[in-house]
Write a protein that holds these residues in place. Structure first.
Motif, PDB file in Angstrom:
ATOM      1  N   THR A 120      82.556  53.498 -25.493  1.00 29.85           N
ATOM      2  CA  THR A 120      81.366  53.580 -26.345  1.00 29.85           C
ATOM      3  C   THR A 120      80.616  54.893 -26.166  1.00 29.85           C
ATOM      4  O   THR A 120      79.801  55.262 -26.997  1.00 29.85           O
ATOM      5  N   SER A 177      82.455  51.094 -21.305  1.00 32.46           N
ATOM      6  CA  SER A 177      81.417  52.107 -21.103  1.00 32.46           C
ATOM      7  C   SER A 177      81.929  53.471 -21.535  1.00 32.46           C
ATOM      8  O   SER A 177      81.228  54.237 -22.186  1.00 32.46           O
ATOM      9  N   GLY A 196      74.102  46.512 -19.893  1.00 32.64           N
ATOM     10  CA  GLY A 196      74.360  45.075 -19.894  1.00 32.64           C
ATOM     11  C   GLY A 196      75.784  44.773 -19.518  1.00 32.64           C
ATOM     12  O   GLY A 196      76.492  45.621 -18.972  1.00 32.64           O
ATOM     13  N   ARG A 197      76.173  43.553 -19.817  1.00 31.86           N
ATOM     14  CA  ARG A 197      77.541  43.141 -19.533  1.00 31.86           C
ATOM     15  C   ARG A 197      78.386  43.270 -20.787  1.00 31.86           C
ATOM     16  O   ARG A 197      77.862  43.396 -21.889  1.00 31.86           O
ATOM     17  N   LEU A 198      79.696  43.174 -20.603  1.00 32.16           N
ATOM     18  CA  LEU A 198      80.587  43.219 -21.756  1.00 32.16           C
ATOM     19  C   LEU A 198      80.309  42.013 -22.651  1.00 32.16           C
ATOM     20  O   LEU A 198      80.246  42.119 -23.869  1.00 32.16           O
ATOM     21  N   ARG A 199      80.183  40.864 -22.010  1.00 29.78           N
ATOM     22  CA  ARG A 199      79.837  39.641 -22.737  1.00 29.78           C
ATOM     23  C   ARG A 199      78.730  38.916 -21.971  1.00 29.78           C
ATOM     24  O   ARG A 199      78.498  39.209 -20.820  1.00 29.78           O
ATOM     25  N   LYS A 258      76.316  49.344  -9.583  1.00 27.44           N
ATOM     26  CA  LYS A 258      77.705  49.789  -9.526  1.00 27.44           C
ATOM     27  C   LYS A 258      77.976  50.656  -8.298  1.00 27.44           C
ATOM     28  O   LYS A 258      78.909  50.423  -7.559  1.00 27.44           O
ATOM     29  N   THR A 286      84.479  46.262 -18.445  1.00 23.76           N
ATOM     30  CA  THR A 286      83.140  46.825 -18.599  1.00 23.76           C
ATOM     31  C   THR A 286      83.172  48.340 -18.453  1.00 23.76           C
ATOM     32  O   THR A 286      82.586  49.067 -19.253  1.00 23.76           O
ATOM     33  N   LYS A 313      80.816  45.113 -10.524  1.00 25.01           N
ATOM     34  CA  LYS A 313      81.754  45.611 -11.525  1.00 25.01           C
ATOM     35  C   LYS A 313      81.369  45.178 -12.936  1.00 25.01           C
ATOM     36  O   LYS A 313      81.964  45.635 -13.903  1.00 25.01           O
ATOM     37  N   ASP A 314      80.455  44.247 -13.051  1.00 28.79           N
ATOM     38  CA  ASP A 314      80.277  43.646 -14.365  1.00 28.79           C
ATOM     39  C   ASP A 314      79.012  44.090 -15.109  1.00 28.79           C
ATOM     40  O   ASP A 314      78.703  43.546 -16.150  1.00 28.79           O
ATOM     41  N   LEU A 315      78.299  45.060 -14.588  1.00 29.61           N
ATOM     42  CA  LEU A 315      77.182  45.614 -15.359  1.00 29.61           C
ATOM     43  C   LEU A 315      77.583  47.028 -15.749  1.00 29.61           C
ATOM     44  O   LEU A 315      78.028  47.801 -14.925  1.00 29.61           O
ATOM     45  N   GLY A 316      77.426  47.317 -17.029  1.00 28.21           N
ATOM     46  CA  GLY A 316      77.864  48.637 -17.488  1.00 28.21           C
ATOM     47  C   GLY A 316      76.826  49.267 -18.380  1.00 28.21           C
ATOM     48  O   GLY A 316      75.829  48.648 -18.756  1.00 28.21           O
ATOM     49  N   VAL A 317      77.076  50.521 -18.706  1.00 33.39           N
ATOM     50  CA  VAL A 317      76.201  51.188 -19.654  1.00 33.39           C
ATOM     51  C   VAL A 317      77.047  51.565 -20.853  1.00 33.39           C
ATOM     52  O   VAL A 317      78.126  52.119 -20.714  1.00 33.39           O
ATOM     53  N   PHE A 318      76.566  51.197 -22.018  1.00 35.32           N
ATOM     54  CA  PHE A 318      77.343  51.423 -23.230  1.00 35.32           C
ATOM     55  C   PHE A 318      76.601  52.369 -24.162  1.00 35.32           C
ATOM     56  O   PHE A 318      75.376  52.327 -24.251  1.00 35.32           O
ATOM     57  N   GLY A 319      77.361  53.182 -24.864  1.00 43.30           N
ATOM     58  CA  GLY A 319      76.773  54.078 -25.845  1.00 43.30           C
ATOM     59  C   GLY A 319      76.319  55.376 -25.221  1.00 43.30           C
ATOM     60  O   GLY A 319      76.536  55.650 -24.043  1.00 43.30           O
ATOM     61  N   SER A 320      75.678  56.197 -26.038  1.00 40.28           N
ATOM     62  CA  SER A 320      75.205  57.483 -25.533  1.00 40.28           C
ATOM     63  C   SER A 320      73.944  57.901 -26.272  1.00 40.28           C
ATOM     64  O   SER A 320      73.510  57.242 -27.206  1.00 40.28           O
TER      65      SER A 320
END
Lengths: 168, 893
Positions: A72, A69, B186-189, B166, A65, B172-179
């Motif tokens: 991306t 992060s 969300g989570r990876l899956r 976090k 994850t 460990k399993d919640l993340g932020v993706f993109g910008s």
């Protein structure tokens, strides 16, 4: 270490693992090697696939994850397959005033794709970029690692011609 | 003293200058400044740009300068700021307009509606029409497990969820993706959010991205719920809750601010484990010999007849029932016949707990106080899974290592809260099995019970040589190194904390923990100790006295008594079932319980007891803090014929019927008044509950009360009058220290807690509701060192209980969604043992316990010691007898 990694992470090649280990050793905190490691994989494969993220995260010692992060967040780390040649077209303010729109229209016309897309023959991917640091010679674009400045509509097809035969 | 002039009005602030930011300060004055990304606990990041204010150099300055309130502190002695400046206002309202460009127009169907921070802020800033005419960005939502719903389109990217999950809770399993404009939290899956504190995302999120899935199954708007302050019964922490009810069903549980215990966060067991209250498996009316009875009198008369014909009645209390109920039972059967319903080994541990509370060398630490310690030693307790809130505080203590560095460079605390750096305060964990805290621990030593105590005694002995033996020489080189390093750190530390508990059910572990604290007192330094207990009222019931459950069972088996009253206790979970079976055979049994358990079939009389939702009572947590829980709803108001009553009411009815005396106990305090005659320590609780009358249970914005019964009768049903407590079943009333729900005009979200706090995030106006019964007294003679007693020789295999936050506790495990997350029966053995036994991980085995076969899957871990067999504690499918008797394991090949 390389051999044990090779056994554990079968998706990665020997060269990749060697380079990642070198990169990792550069830092006190292995987390810091994340971006470097992603760039290494991208150098060999063109983009970062979902499968690789898991293995790479294990080598670096963070969770998938966290690594995703990072992956991306940066626009020059590709999480989708891209073409052989990557066209980065600057759309920031200086280039915009100096004719970005005409250049974009021409590229769209010649390649048949809009921003964020890849041609069907997988030769070109067109991406926006916010600044290439060459504002005095706007408008700019960059193909692979070469910078093209003071672009005019006419020249675009000639520039693209250079990369026509570049494909995998 | 600093004087802050806000909008031409002077406010004084005391010593906390330089420590707080302007946003906190203004909020504590009662001035509404909108904000999103700031949180009293998570600190400032300055990303939402909502709290813009104007700051002037001096009184004559008219221009001023726009600043972000949450990242600015009061530097000068006289500060001039304004929150009402038109320039600042327009800046704020434009930013909220930008934030709202992508926010969907779905408030009517959004579960956050009515308790939404974003709604409140848009109203404050008067943003009421949209000028953005383009498509909104949309996201796909994820499945985040049975507790939390995900609706990413509503996100306004304040990053609070990540900062909590976090940085604060160590997930460990919640993340932020993109910008930039394309951000996804969300989570990876797809999958369940694994952290024990995931439920807090619901309150942390200022809008409806994370909402309560369980609440949505039986949804009602926040303003339509009926609330009362309550206490969590999941573990011994005693976290404060606000429980919301409608139509006789618990709808949701919210965190209730208590600056000493849980402040803003509670664990998932506490937040979601209320299913047992709503369960259809409850006792709602009395049963006589398994026949339902619709009259209280009949049930009482029959019970009295039973009691009068018996020679000796034994009362078995419960560490889960309130002080009042246990005392009422003690009063009915007499002290010589009262058992506290706890197993012998645990009682031994609890007695040490009480002794240390009264006469310990170091004071007990409250949960929030844990965060201020700079070295923590944990002896044999997996706190993350047993009392998760303590573990969260321990995590903060570790992270505060970076605060010291920040202080050195004069960086404010609220500015560094988000830094997750490597500089941690040391935490030493001596445990039988790997724990979640290992990731932040300086050292984790996995060892046997015996070794844990040896470590404890050795640490104490090397600080103070007067303490009992166990020299360092008896350890191997590796452990010796660890110990020497620990001692070095311990000598440097200013305020260490020792944590231990009853989970291993061995008193020597607690004794060794006490010895360390005693030795540390010898050095003349400050420090604290925590001895954790297993149940919500373990400490309270031990304070009452009474003998162990083993004693009661023994008396019953020997036929020294022929009747027994069991109070809210499933004794089959505490003792070998064959013993309990023999003990209860041919006995007269009166069972007072809220749910149908194993004993119910044999009970002659079953009296329906109230849970925390239907009754009033007092619970005492691990540090001796007495706290009240209040009746949330009257069951008979919704279900005619529902005869649920608090256990102490039933027991008092039996007492007066037996003696033919008058009704004496009406109010909760009447019980405690009598109780404190016998146990003076409880006297203090009486001060606690002298609240003025008329506190409201219902929010002021309640709608449609007249409609509640309109399907039955058009006349509004008469409101039930609560003569027993300070709360009324109405919207009329004011707030005191017992706050039923967090609501304030203009503040509908849980952020409304600002309005009840004198100092934001630190202190409530009316103080914390609980009271500590036993104060640490410096002048007293301390308890002397405990002696070391040898262990029995080890057998080849040692059985280790593995606790799980979701599943190990009996009541919360009955909740449907928690049941989904509970692990399937498994055993854990080390890698080498797996090879030795010639099995593979994942293969099945059979355990034969008490002639019953249990199918179990083998798991292996690197962190298990050889010769250990780890069994999950209390999980469905694994009989608890495994921990107290011999059993046979058959490997299926």
């Amino acid at each position: 270490m390389e051999n044990s990694y090779l056994k554990r992470f079968k998706k990665l090649t020997k060269e990749e693992i060697t380079e990642i280990i070198i990169e990792k050793n550069n830092y006190k905190n292995s987390k810091a090697a994340s971006i470097g490691a992603l760039k290494i994989i991208q150098k060999y494969r063109g983009w970062i696939s979902d499968n690789i993220i898991n293995d790479l995260a294990k080598i670096i010692g963070i969770t998938p994850t966290e690594l995703d992060s990072i992956a991306t967040f940066y626009n020059l780390i590709y999480r989708q397959p891209v073409g052989t040649n990557i066209i980065l077209l600057c759309d920031s303010i200086t280039c915009y005033i100096n004719g970005y729109e005409f250049i974009y229209k021409q590229l769209k016309f010649l390649l048949g794709i809009s921003i964020g897309e890849t041609t069907k023959d997988k030769r070109y991917t067109l991406l926006p970029i916010c600044c290439l640091g060459n504002c005095d010679k706007a408008p700019n674009m960059m193909i692979n690692n070469e910078l093209y400045s003071k672009l005019i509509k006419k020249n675009i097809s000639n520039i693209l011609e250079i990369y026509k035969n570049d494909c995998k | 003293m600093t004087i802050i002039n806000v909008d031409n009005k002077d406010y004084e602030i005391k010593n906390n200058r330089n420590k707080k930011n302007l946003l906190e300060i203004c909020l504590s004055f009662g001035i509404d400044i909108p904000y999103f990304c700031w949180h009293p606990i998570l600190g400032s990041v300055g990303s939402c740009r909502q709290c813009i204010i104007k700051r002037y150099n001096n009184r004559d300055d008219t221009l001023g300068q726009i600043v972000i309130a949450c990242t600015t502190s009061a530097i000068k002695k006289n500060e001039f700021i304004t929150t009402k400046d038109p320039e600042g206002f327009s800046c704020r309202s434009k930013i909220i307009e930008l934030m709202m460009t992508n926010h969907p127009h779905d408030c009517p169907v959004c579960e956050e509606g009515g308790q939404c921070h974003l709604q409140d802020m848009t109203v404050i800033l008067k943003h009421n029409s949209r000028r953005y005419n383009f498509n909104k960005r949309t996201h796909k939502n994820q499945y985040l497990g049975p507790f939390i719903n995900h609706e990413m389109n509503r996100c306004i990217t304040c990053y609070r969820c990540i900062r909590f999950y976090k940085d604060y809770a160590g997930g460990k399993d919640l993340g932020v993706f993109g910008s930039s404009n394309n951000i996804y939290f969300g989570r990876l899956r797809n999958g369940r959010l694994e952290n024990e504190f995931s439920g807090n995302l619901i309150e942390i999120c200022p809008t409806g991205v994370f909402t309560d899935k369980q609440y949505s199954m039986h949804y009602a708007r926040k303003w339509d719920l009926q609330y009362a302050p309550s206490i969590c019964t999941g573990c011994s922490c005693g976290c404060n809750l606000n429980v919301g009810e409608r139509y006789g069903k618990i709808r949701k549980i919210e965190n209730r601010f208590n600056s000493k215990i849980n402040h803003y966060f509670i664990c998932d067991r506490g937040r979601f484990g209320y299913g047992y209250i709503n369960s259809s498996n409850r006792n709602r009316i009395p049963f006589i010999n398994n026949n339902p009875i619709k009259s209280i009198d009949l049930a009482i008369d029959y019970s009295i007849a039973l009691l009068n014909t018996s020679n000796r009645v034994i009362g078995i209390g419960s560490p889960r029932a309130s002080i009042e109920s246990n005392f009422a039972l003690c009063k009915l059967v007499g002290k010589q016949n009262f058992s506290n319903g706890i197993e012998k080994r645990e009682v031994e541990c609890l007695k040490i707990n009480i002794d240390v509370l009264y006469k310990g060398a170091l004071p007990f630490s409250s949960i929030i106080d844990i965060e201020d310690h700079d070295l923590i030693i944990i002896l044999g307790e997996d706190i993350t899974q047993i009392s998760a809130r303590i573990a969260l505080a321990v995590r903060q203590a570790a992270q505060r290592g970076s605060f010291n560095i920040a202080q050195k460079y004069k960086i404010y605390e609220w500015d560094v809260k988000n830094i997750n750096n490597e500089n941690k305060h040391p935490i030493y964990i001596f445990t039988t099995n790997k724990t979640r805290l290992d990731a932040i621990a300086y050292e984790t030593v996995i060892c046997t019970k015996e070794e844990i105590t040896k470590f404890g005694f050795a640490i104490a002995n090397s600080i103070d040589h007067n303490s009992p033996k166990k020299k360092l020489n008896s350890f191997n080189n590796n452990n010796k190194k660890i110990l020497l390093k620990l001692l070095k750190k311990l000598r440097c530390s200013k305020r260490p904390l020792i944590i231990s508990g009853c989970s291993l059910k061995h008193s020597l572990v607690l004794k060794s923990a006490y010895n360390i604290s005693r030795a540390f007192k010898f050095l003349g330094k400050k420090g604290s100790i925590i001895l954790n207990s297993n149940d919500s009222n373990s400490v309270g019931v031990t304070m009452l006295g009474g003998k162990s459950l083993n004693w009661a069972i023994k008396k019953l088996i020997k036929n020294k008594a022929d009747a027994v009253i069991i109070l809210e206790n499933n004794i089959y979970r505490r003792m070998k079932s064959s013993l309990v079976y023999n003990a209860l055979k041919n006995k007269k049994i009166i069972l007072i319980d809220y749910k149908k358990n194993t004993t119910i079939d044999k009970a002659n009389v079953v009296l329906p007891a109230a849970t925390i939702a239907e009754g009033n009572g007092t619970l005492i947590n691990y540090e001796g803090r007495a706290q009240r829980f209040f009746k949330i709803y009257e069951p008979s108001y919704y279900r005619t014929g529902d005869l649920t009553k608090e256990s102490w009411r039933w027991l008092h009815a039996l007492t007066i019927a037996k003696k033919n005396s008058k009704l004496e106990w009406i109010h909760l305090n009447d019980v405690l008044k009598v109780c404190s005659k016998y146990h003076p320590a409880f006297n203090r609780i009486l001060n606690l509950s002298q609240l003025k009358r008329n506190l409201a249970r219902l929010p002021h914005r309640l709608s449609g009360r007249t409609a509640i019964n309109s399907n039955i009768q058009i006349h509004e049903k008469k409101i039930h009058k609560d003569i027993y407590s300070t709360f009324t079943f109405s919207t009329k009333g004011y707030n005191s220290s017992e706050i039923a729900f967090a609501w304030y005009p203009g503040w509908n979200s849980p952020q409304a807690w600002n309005k009840f706090q004198k100092e934001i995030g630190v202190k409530l106006y009316a103080g914390n509701p609980g009271i500590r019964l036993i104060n640490y007294c410096k002048k007293k003679k301390y308890l002397s060192y405990y002696k070391y007693v040898g262990f029995k020789k080890n057998k080849r295999w040692q059985i280790i209980p593995i606790y799980h936050l979701l599943g190990s506790e009996e009541n919360s495990a009955l909740t449907h969604s928690i049941n989904k997350c509970t692990k399937k029966p498994y055993i854990k053995i080390s890698k080498q043992d797996i090879k030795l036994l010639k099995v593979t991980p994942g293969s099945k085995i059979k355990a034969i316990v008490n002639n019953k076969e249990v199918n179990i899957i083998i798991k292996n871990t690197n962190n298990m010691r050889n010769g250990f067999i780890g069994f999950p504690f209390g999980i469905k499918g694994i009989p608890l007898e495994i921990f107290c008797m011999c059993f046979k394991i058959i490997i299926i090949k």
